[in-house]
Scaffold this motif. Structure first.
Motif, PDB file in Angstrom:
ATOM      1  N   HIS A 159       0.827  -1.208   0.000  1.00  0.00           N
ATOM      2  CA  HIS A 159       0.000   0.000   0.000  1.00  0.00           C
ATOM      3  C   HIS A 159       0.861   1.257   0.000  1.00  0.00           C
ATOM      4  CE1 HIS A 159      -4.023  -1.835   0.421  1.00  0.00           C
ATOM      5  NE2 HIS A 159      -3.364  -2.812   1.025  1.00  0.00           N
ATOM      6  N   GLY A 160       2.062   1.166   0.568  1.00  0.00           N
ATOM      7  CA  GLY A 160       2.971   2.305   0.499  1.00  0.00           C
ATOM      8  C   GLY A 160       3.394   2.597  -0.926  1.00  0.00           C
ATOM      9  N   PHE A 161       3.735   1.555  -1.673  1.00  0.00           N
ATOM     10  CA  PHE A 161       4.106   1.760  -3.073  1.00  0.00           C
ATOM     11  C   PHE A 161       2.899   2.172  -3.904  1.00  0.00           C
ATOM     12  CE2 PHE A 161       8.160  -0.045  -2.081  1.00  0.00           C
ATOM     13  CZ  PHE A 161       9.006   0.468  -3.044  1.00  0.00           C
ATOM     14  N   ALA A 162       1.708   1.668  -3.546  1.00  0.00           N
ATOM     15  CA  ALA A 162       0.498   2.095  -4.261  1.00  0.00           C
ATOM     16  C   ALA A 162       0.245   3.583  -4.042  1.00  0.00           C
ATOM     17  CB  ALA A 162      -0.705   1.280  -3.799  1.00  0.00           C
ATOM     18  N   ALA A 163       0.429   4.048  -2.803  1.00  0.00           N
ATOM     19  CA  ALA A 163       0.228   5.466  -2.508  1.00  0.00           C
ATOM     20  C   ALA A 163       1.276   6.313  -3.231  1.00  0.00           C
ATOM     21  CB  ALA A 163       0.306   5.695  -0.997  1.00  0.00           C
TER      22      ALA A 163
END
Length: 279
Positions: free
Chosen positions: A210-214
């Motif tokens: 989710h960090g890379f998605a954000a």
């Protein structure tokens, strides 16, 4: 019908694709670039390529050419010798000019064009061929995460960020108590929210994916504002690379996933070179 072998030589893996006229890309495999930390010999790579051809029921004499994109220069002579000895073929590297290279039919507007990684230019070209949006952002989740921008018919540059797998490895280095990282996003929430990790393993996985998605969504929005001010919704975002599917699933800014975008670019560049052979 001749088969063309496509090679995407990256820092972590070498992807091997087989393509045929009228069919396009028919299969794709991934092999470690440097198993055990050192490059294999030309004979070892020749035998690996022969094994792939056997699995696909392709005789060596049915291979009509090799096209490669490489960001690992020491691998280039290794693959060239393997192709020559085992298939009697030369490897044509993209981008390149003359009989030994394959030109990439896209304008390169980088300040220093020679600095652009071959993989970035090939994926930008493939995206332009596949999509007619006025501007494109190609996010490649490889060893590094790259954002490549296409405006009109030109590659105009982009961003280079840490990669998912390299970030996970960095977290695990010297931290014996960290659990195995699976890089799974977990089940989607109906309200679109983000679960709070209740274990170290879950916290790591949720944080990375989710960090890379954000990061992807935020940077894509900002790049779109720069590419087409006031017309950001016309910018199309394509994702490719090993983690593209997982991250796109929790990143609404990604419009389309093309896991083999670079292979598509190599194949289309080879076809274009056949239609307009170098003098």
């Amino acid at each position: 019908m001749h088969t063309i072998i496509l090679l995407d030589v990256g820092n972590t893996n070498v992807k091997v694709g087989l393509a045929r006229p009228g069919q396009g890309l028919v299969s794709c495999y991934a092999l470690a670039t440097a198993p055990g930390g050192s490059l294999d010999t030309p004979d070892a790579w020749g035998l690996k390529l022969l094994d792939i051809c056997r699995v696909e029921n392709v005789a060596p004499g049915e291979v009509g050419g090799f096209v490669a994109s490489s960001v690992v220069p020491p691998m280039n002579p290794v693959l060239a010798r393997a192709a020559q000895r085992f298939f009697g073929q030369e490897v044509r590297f993209a981008p390149g000019q003359g009989p030994g290279g394959i030109p990439i039919p896209i304008a390169n507007s980088y300040a220093r064009p020679a600095e652009v990684g071959a993989d970035r230019l090939v994926t930008a070209y493939a995206a332009r061929e596949l999509c007619d949006a006025p501007a494109l952002i190609v996010v490649d989740f490889g060893t590094a995460t790259t954002f490549d921008c296409v405006l009109g018919e030109a590659f105009v540059g982009g961003l280079i960020c840490p990669g998912v797998l390299s970030s996970a490895r960095a977290l695990a280095t010297g931290t014996a108590k960290l659990p195995h990282i699976t890089l799974e996003p977990g089940p989607a929430r109906a309200d679109g929210g983000l679960d709070i990790g209740s274990s170290t393993s879950q916290s790591l996985n949720l944080g990375l994916i989710h960090g890379f998605a954000a990061m992807t969504g935020g940077l894509a929005r900002r790049l779109a504002q720069t590419l087409l001010p006031g017309r950001e919704t016309e910018v199309r975002v394509l994702a490719t690379g090993g983690f593209a599917q997982r991250i796109a699933g929790v990143c609404p800014e990604v419009h389309e996933v093309r896991e083999d975008l670079l292979m598509e670019g190599l194949w289309r560049a080879w076809l274009a070179a056949q239609e307009s052979p170098a003098p």
